[in-house]
Design a protein around this motif. Structure first.
Motif, PDB file in Angstrom:
ATOM      1  N   SER A   1      33.175 -21.071 -13.513  1.00  0.00           N
ATOM      2  CA  SER A   1      32.730 -19.675 -13.586  1.00  0.00           C
ATOM      3  C   SER A   1      32.084 -19.381 -14.928  1.00  0.00           C
ATOM      4  O   SER A   1      31.046 -18.708 -15.002  1.00  0.00           O
ATOM      5  CB  SER A   1      33.916 -18.735 -13.352  1.00  0.00           C
TER       6      SER A   1
ATOM      7  N   GLY B   1      35.569 -11.112 -12.785  1.00  0.00           N
ATOM      8  CA  GLY B   1      36.374 -12.055 -12.026  1.00  0.00           C
ATOM      9  C   GLY B   1      36.929 -11.391 -10.775  1.00  0.00           C
ATOM     10  O   GLY B   1      37.444 -10.269 -10.841  1.00  0.00           O
TER      11      GLY B   1
ATOM     12  N   GLN C   1      28.557 -20.936 -15.037  1.00  0.00           N
ATOM     13  CA  GLN C   1      27.610 -20.210 -14.196  1.00  0.00           C
ATOM     14  C   GLN C   1      27.236 -18.869 -14.845  1.00  0.00           C
ATOM     15  O   GLN C   1      26.059 -18.484 -14.875  1.00  0.00           O
ATOM     16  CB  GLN C   1      28.204 -19.973 -12.813  1.00  0.00           C
TER      17      GLN C   1
ATOM     18  N   THR D   1      30.067 -11.596  -9.493  1.00  0.00           N
ATOM     19  CA  THR D   1      31.507 -11.822  -9.501  1.00  0.00           C
ATOM     20  C   THR D   1      31.786 -13.309  -9.310  1.00  0.00           C
ATOM     21  O   THR D   1      30.963 -14.050  -8.770  1.00  0.00           O
ATOM     22  CB  THR D   1      32.213 -11.007  -8.400  1.00  0.00           C
ATOM     23  N   TYR D   2      32.966 -13.715  -9.748  1.00  0.00           N
ATOM     24  CA  TYR D   2      33.321 -15.135  -9.795  1.00  0.00           C
ATOM     25  C   TYR D   2      34.731 -15.342  -9.246  1.00  0.00           C
ATOM     26  O   TYR D   2      35.582 -14.450  -9.351  1.00  0.00           O
ATOM     27  CB  TYR D   2      33.235 -15.649 -11.236  1.00  0.00           C
ATOM     28  N   ASN D   3      34.978 -16.524  -8.724  1.00  0.00           N
ATOM     29  CA  ASN D   3      36.292 -16.883  -8.200  1.00  0.00           C
ATOM     30  C   ASN D   3      37.215 -17.219  -9.373  1.00  0.00           C
ATOM     31  O   ASN D   3      37.565 -18.383  -9.614  1.00  0.00           O
ATOM     32  CB  ASN D   3      36.163 -18.074  -7.250  1.00  0.00           C
ATOM     33  N   ALA D   4      37.569 -16.174 -10.116  1.00  0.00           N
ATOM     34  CA  ALA D   4      38.324 -16.355 -11.352  1.00  0.00           C
ATOM     35  C   ALA D   4      39.030 -15.050 -11.703  1.00  0.00           C
ATOM     36  O   ALA D   4      38.795 -14.007 -11.076  1.00  0.00           O
ATOM     37  CB  ALA D   4      37.380 -16.762 -12.486  1.00  0.00           C
TER      38      ALA D   4
ATOM     39  N   SER E   1      35.905 -16.597 -19.220  1.00  0.00           N
ATOM     40  CA  SER E   1      34.913 -17.262 -20.072  1.00  0.00           C
ATOM     41  C   SER E   1      35.466 -17.666 -21.432  1.00  0.00           C
ATOM     42  O   SER E   1      34.735 -18.214 -22.256  1.00  0.00           O
ATOM     43  CB  SER E   1      33.696 -16.351 -20.260  1.00  0.00           C
TER      44      SER E   1
ATOM     45  N   HIS F   1      29.417  -9.336 -15.619  1.00  0.00           N
ATOM     46  CA  HIS F   1      30.185 -10.406 -14.984  1.00  0.00           C
ATOM     47  C   HIS F   1      31.630  -9.948 -14.789  1.00  0.00           C
ATOM     48  O   HIS F   1      32.239  -9.406 -15.722  1.00  0.00           O
ATOM     49  CB  HIS F   1      30.202 -11.665 -15.861  1.00  0.00           C
TER      50      HIS F   1
ATOM     51  N   ASP G   1      38.127 -20.444 -16.718  1.00  0.00           N
ATOM     52  CA  ASP G   1      37.652 -21.162 -15.542  1.00  0.00           C
ATOM     53  C   ASP G   1      36.287 -21.754 -15.879  1.00  0.00           C
ATOM     54  O   ASP G   1      35.301 -21.033 -16.000  1.00  0.00           O
ATOM     55  CB  ASP G   1      37.545 -20.213 -14.347  1.00  0.00           C
TER      56      ASP G   1
END
Length: 223
Positions: free
Chosen positions: A205, A161, A208, A186-189, A194, A159, A202
């Motif tokens: 994120s 960001g 998810q 990938t995440y909008n972060a 986490s 994972h 976030d």
């Protein structure tokens, strides 16, 4: 709530670890690898949460080789202290300590490593270098791109960001290209998304990524 136990690495070094056990039968063993802030309140709570979900979680105190009892926060002084402590320990010795945690989880079911920040990198390297694992999960590991040519021996989930100032998306794409067998999301972060004790947390994120992590464990840690 878990408790502190002691591990012994293959070279004889003894280190502390935080162990949290489930109320019922164990669905598997998880080595929970710290960020650069020690086995602090957040990492202990992560272990507790995994235990509440049915896993036996063990968080080794990987800074013990440099300084024992590290439990620090997230301000800039703590960041610099964590960086200094990490630099004081050889990677090979750190992996010996991770291996000791893997060994201590025998009897808990199949074993996985899940790590955050520094621990995210160590989760990937555990998959490439250590025996006895069923899978690993790494969150925002900054060292992974530099080791992307190492082939994992077990399934890996990563994972990242998308706005991580320390891990550019070019590094993530480098890992994707070198390791197409690794699952990468990938995440909008930003970095540390986490960790609910950091300003960069976030929630969307985190949730998810956690759902994907638990699905991954459910698949690879089945008896």
């Amino acid at each position: 709530m878990g408790s502190v136990t002691e591990l012994k690495a293959a070279d004889g070094f003894k280190l502390a670890a935080y162990r949290a056990a489930p109320a019922g039968a164990s669905k598997g063993g998880l080595v929970v690898i710290q960020e650069i802030f020690g086995v602090n309140h957040h990492i202990r709570s992560v272990a507790d949460r995994f235990a509440a979900l049915g896993y036996t979680a063990l968080a080794p105190a990987l800074f013990d080789r440099a300084e024992r009892g590290i439990d620090i926060g997230y301000d800039e002084a703590s960041v610099q202290r964590g960086i200094k402590l990490r630099a004081a320990i050889k990677l090979e010795d750190t992996l010996l300590d991770v291996a000791a945690a893997v060994g201590a989880l025998k009897g808990a079911g199949k074993i996985a490593v899940v790590g955050y920040c520094w621990g995210g990198s160590l989760a990937f390297l555990s998959a490439t270098r250590l025996p006895g694992l069923a899978c690993t999960v790494g969150y925002y590991g900054g060292m992974i791109a530099a080791h992307a040519q190492e082939k994992p021996k077990v399934p890996v989930l990563l994972h990242f960001g998308e706005h991580d100032h320390g891990i550019p998306m070019t590094d993530v794409e480098k890992v994707r290209a070198a390791r197409p067998e690794v699952q990468i999301f990938t995440y909008n972060a930003g970095h540390g998304f986490s960790c609910d004790e950091r300003a960069s947390f976030d929630k969307a994120s985190h949730e998810q990524a956690l759902a994907r992590t638990l699905d991954f464990f459910g698949k690879h840690l089945k008896p």
